[in-house]
Design an enzyme around this catalytic site. Structure first.
Site, PDB file in Angstrom:
ATOM      1  CB  THR A  87      39.872  57.942 -19.325  1.00 29.49           C
ATOM      2  OG1 THR A  87      40.994  57.198 -18.821  1.00 29.49           O
ATOM      3  CG2 THR A  87      39.911  59.344 -18.741  1.00 29.49           C
TER       4      THR A  87
ATOM      5  CB  CYS B 262      46.300  60.981 -14.822  1.00 26.41           C
ATOM      6  SG  CYS B 262      47.393  59.663 -14.248  1.00 26.41           S
TER       7      CYS B 262
ATOM      8  CG  HIS C 239      44.477  58.423 -18.333  1.00 21.94           C
ATOM      9  ND1 HIS C 239      43.398  57.846 -17.700  1.00 21.94           N
ATOM     10  CD2 HIS C 239      45.373  58.669 -17.344  1.00 21.94           C
ATOM     11  CE1 HIS C 239      43.648  57.746 -16.397  1.00 21.94           C
ATOM     12  NE2 HIS C 239      44.847  58.229 -16.152  1.00 21.94           N
TER      13      HIS C 239
END
Lengths: 216, 162
Positions: B23, B29, B46
């Site tokens: 990711t 995040c 995520h």
């Protein structure tokens, strides 16, 4: 139901005009500051998924210098001015006269960062005051914050408010271009305006447009 | 063939070796990897927000919130045949991209995401073996279920492994 689901093409046209006027003022401010001809591209206003936003900022690992301002007042939101790292470096060198400054090699001189923040402040301030004049809404920019990092990591910060109501954002994007010669231009930066979810209705109402007009 | 499974923002997915899972651009995040070394199966989420009660939409995207994403991920992994008792976790992200003197709780979302992920993993009895959280940098992470290594790339510090 949340407004983004009821958005009509003419709503996007209105937001485009808001971006157009805002960015026009910002381009003029930058032209004066740099004593160069600065153009801008008519803003693109799109309803995009979070996934598509990654593409919008030049791919997932694209590194940019970004100035972030929180818009406070009657229609709160987030605003970003992003420019390629080399462009930002050149801008800082031009403004400070420090030819050693390089955003590719930290640690950075405070003065250079401060100069870049000030550019962001001037641009975002002129964008926002045009926006405020047009809508007659009371809007104030916060103190600018600066980050040199992955574009999507930066922009995701501005999506937090929106992410609470859905996985889509209405992005008002404008490209600022520097005229190199008669034939070519180079990109000097992108504006992203991301109103908070509740601000859309306020903006449209201020412009005399109902959000329920023509809804299906 | 070496294939990399991509996980988008507010998204989750699973992979088995020789696949890797990746990711990009984690800011505030948090990227969570749950894996089983004995089967070389792993999953990644995520996570964008700490708690689904923050959601104001009628239909929530479960992959977005720490408290719901890990349940979904665990369910997917169990379907693929992992041994729940052997699951381990690694996490990265949760930074504060901007130093802001604002009172807004949103500005502190990174640390809150990390706390929420840890709490949820504890509830699911999944042990955290490594983490690289906090700070002010964005991260791109890639996990290799064959070696159980999580590689983390930042703009200023290059690549590290946990």
């Amino acid at each position: 139901m949340y407004f983004i689901n009821r958005i009509q093409p003419y709503h996007l046209d209105i937001l485009k005009e808001v971006g157009n006027i805002g960015a026009g003022h910002a381009a003029t401010a930058l032209s004066k500051l740099l004593n160069k001809t600065i153009d801008m591209k008519v803003p693109a206003v799109r309803v995009v998924s979070f996934e598509e936003i990654t593409e919008l900022v030049g791919g997932s690992d694209n590194v940019v210098a970004a100035i972030f301002l929180r818009i406070e007042g009657e229609a709160p939101g987030n605003m970003f001015f992003m420019l390629p790292v080399n462009e930002a470096t050149n801008l800082i060198r031009y403004l400070t006269g420090d030819q050693q400054f390089d955003l590719n090699s930290p640690p950075f001189q405070e003065l250079g960062l401060s100069a870049l923040q000030e550019v962001g402040n001037i641009l975002a301030g002129s964008y926002l005051s045009a926006f405020s004049d047009l809508t007659k809404l009371n809007l104030q920019p916060s103190v600018p914050a600066l980050s040199v990092d992955m574009a999507i990591a930066i922009l995701s910060y501005g999506l937090l408010e929106l992410s609470q109501v859905g996985d889509y954002a209405i992005v008002i994007e404008t490209e600022i271009l520097e005229k190199v010669d008669v034939y070519s231009q180079k990109t000097s930066g992108h504006f992203f305006l991301l109103p908070d979810p509740d601000s859309y209705e306020i903006i449209f109402r201020a412009l005399g447009v109902s959000i329920d007009d023509g809804s299906c | 063939m070496m294939e990399v499974v991509k996980v988008g923002m507010a998204d989750l997915n699973v992979a088995t070796s020789p696949q890797k899972i990746r990711t990009s651009g984690l800011g505030s995040c948090v990227g969570v990897v749950i894996y089983d070394e004995t089967t070389n199966i792993c999953g990644m989420a995520h996570v964008m927000l700490p708690n689904s009660s923050l959601g104001k939409a009628e239909l929530i995207n479960k992959a977005k919130y720490a408290d719901t994403a890990l349940d979904v991920l665990l369910e997917k992994l169990l379907k693929m045949g992992v041994n729940q008792a052997l699951l381990k976790a690694k996490l990265a992200g949760g930074s504060q991209m901007f130093k802001f003197s604002s009172t807004s709780e949103m500005m502190r979302i990174g640390p809150r995401n990390v706390e929420a992920v840890k709490e949820k993993l504890k509830e699911l009895r999944i042990r955290i073996v490594a983490e690289d959280v906090g700070g002010t940098s964005g991260r791109t992470i890639e996990f290799d279920p064959l070696t159980s290594k999580l590689s983390i790339r930042t703009v200023s510090q290059g690549v590290s492994e946990i």
